[in-house]
Design a protein around this motif. Sequence first.
Motif, PDB file in Angstrom:
ATOM      1  N   HIS A  88       0.854  -1.192   0.000  1.00  0.00           N
ATOM      2  CA  HIS A  88       0.000   0.000   0.000  1.00  0.00           C
ATOM      3  C   HIS A  88       0.891   1.244   0.000  1.00  0.00           C
ATOM      4  N   PRO A  89       0.821   2.026  -1.078  1.00  0.00           N
ATOM      5  CA  PRO A  89       1.746   3.150  -1.202  1.00  0.00           C
ATOM      6  C   PRO A  89       1.491   4.274  -0.209  1.00  0.00           C
ATOM      7  N   THR A  90       2.582   4.880   0.192  1.00  0.00           N
ATOM      8  CA  THR A  90       2.534   6.119   0.962  1.00  0.00           C
ATOM      9  C   THR A  90       2.282   7.258  -0.036  1.00  0.00           C
ATOM     10  N   PRO A  91       2.143   8.491   0.432  1.00  0.00           N
ATOM     11  CA  PRO A  91       2.017   9.597  -0.526  1.00  0.00           C
ATOM     12  C   PRO A  91       3.169   9.639  -1.545  1.00  0.00           C
ATOM     13  N   GLY A  93       4.899   7.031  -2.565  1.00  0.00           N
ATOM     14  CA  GLY A  93       4.665   5.901  -3.465  1.00  0.00           C
ATOM     15  C   GLY A  93       3.601   6.240  -4.492  1.00  0.00           C
ATOM     16  N   HIS A  94       2.566   6.938  -4.044  1.00  0.00           N
ATOM     17  CA  HIS A  94       1.531   7.377  -4.985  1.00  0.00           C
ATOM     18  C   HIS A  94       2.104   8.340  -6.016  1.00  0.00           C
ATOM     19  N   GLN A  95       3.093   9.099  -5.626  1.00  0.00           N
ATOM     20  CA  GLN A  95       3.737  10.025  -6.570  1.00  0.00           C
ATOM     21  C   GLN A  95       4.418   9.245  -7.695  1.00  0.00           C
ATOM     22  N   ILE A  96       5.067   8.139  -7.362  1.00  0.00           N
ATOM     23  CA  ILE A  96       5.687   7.290  -8.396  1.00  0.00           C
ATOM     24  C   ILE A  96       4.618   6.811  -9.370  1.00  0.00           C
ATOM     25  N   ILE A  97       3.524   6.298  -8.823  1.00  0.00           N
ATOM     26  CA  ILE A  97       2.441   5.786  -9.665  1.00  0.00           C
ATOM     27  C   ILE A  97       1.881   6.908 -10.541  1.00  0.00           C
TER      28      ILE A  97
END
Length: 110
Positions: A88-91, A93-97
């Motif tokens: 579950h991505p952190t903020p 990680g969401h930036q990478i996505i």
Amino acid sequence: MMIEEIQAALPDIKIMILAPFCLEGIHTTNTEEYPNRWAGFRDGVAERARRAKAVAEKYGLPFITLQDKFDAAAQTAENSYWTYDGVHPTPMGHQIIKNEWLKAFRELDK
């Protein structure tokens, strides 16, 4: 079947398939209790990514790889910076996505 139904109902829709990813995290590191947990988990995620890619290829949809991006990111900061628990991505990680999604989306408009 769902892709066919969506494309039939919304012929101008843009669909992209994102690959699953994982990093070693709190749920995959209990090697005392489950000695092969991480290897098995990573292999399972890789198999799901292969299946997702096959669906993308079948329907001529863009396929966005993420494992390589998260693996590269894990070289710059601890895994917990990118995911809370390995999946579950952190903020950040969401930036990478988001960055990968935007690149693929821009390619659709060319």
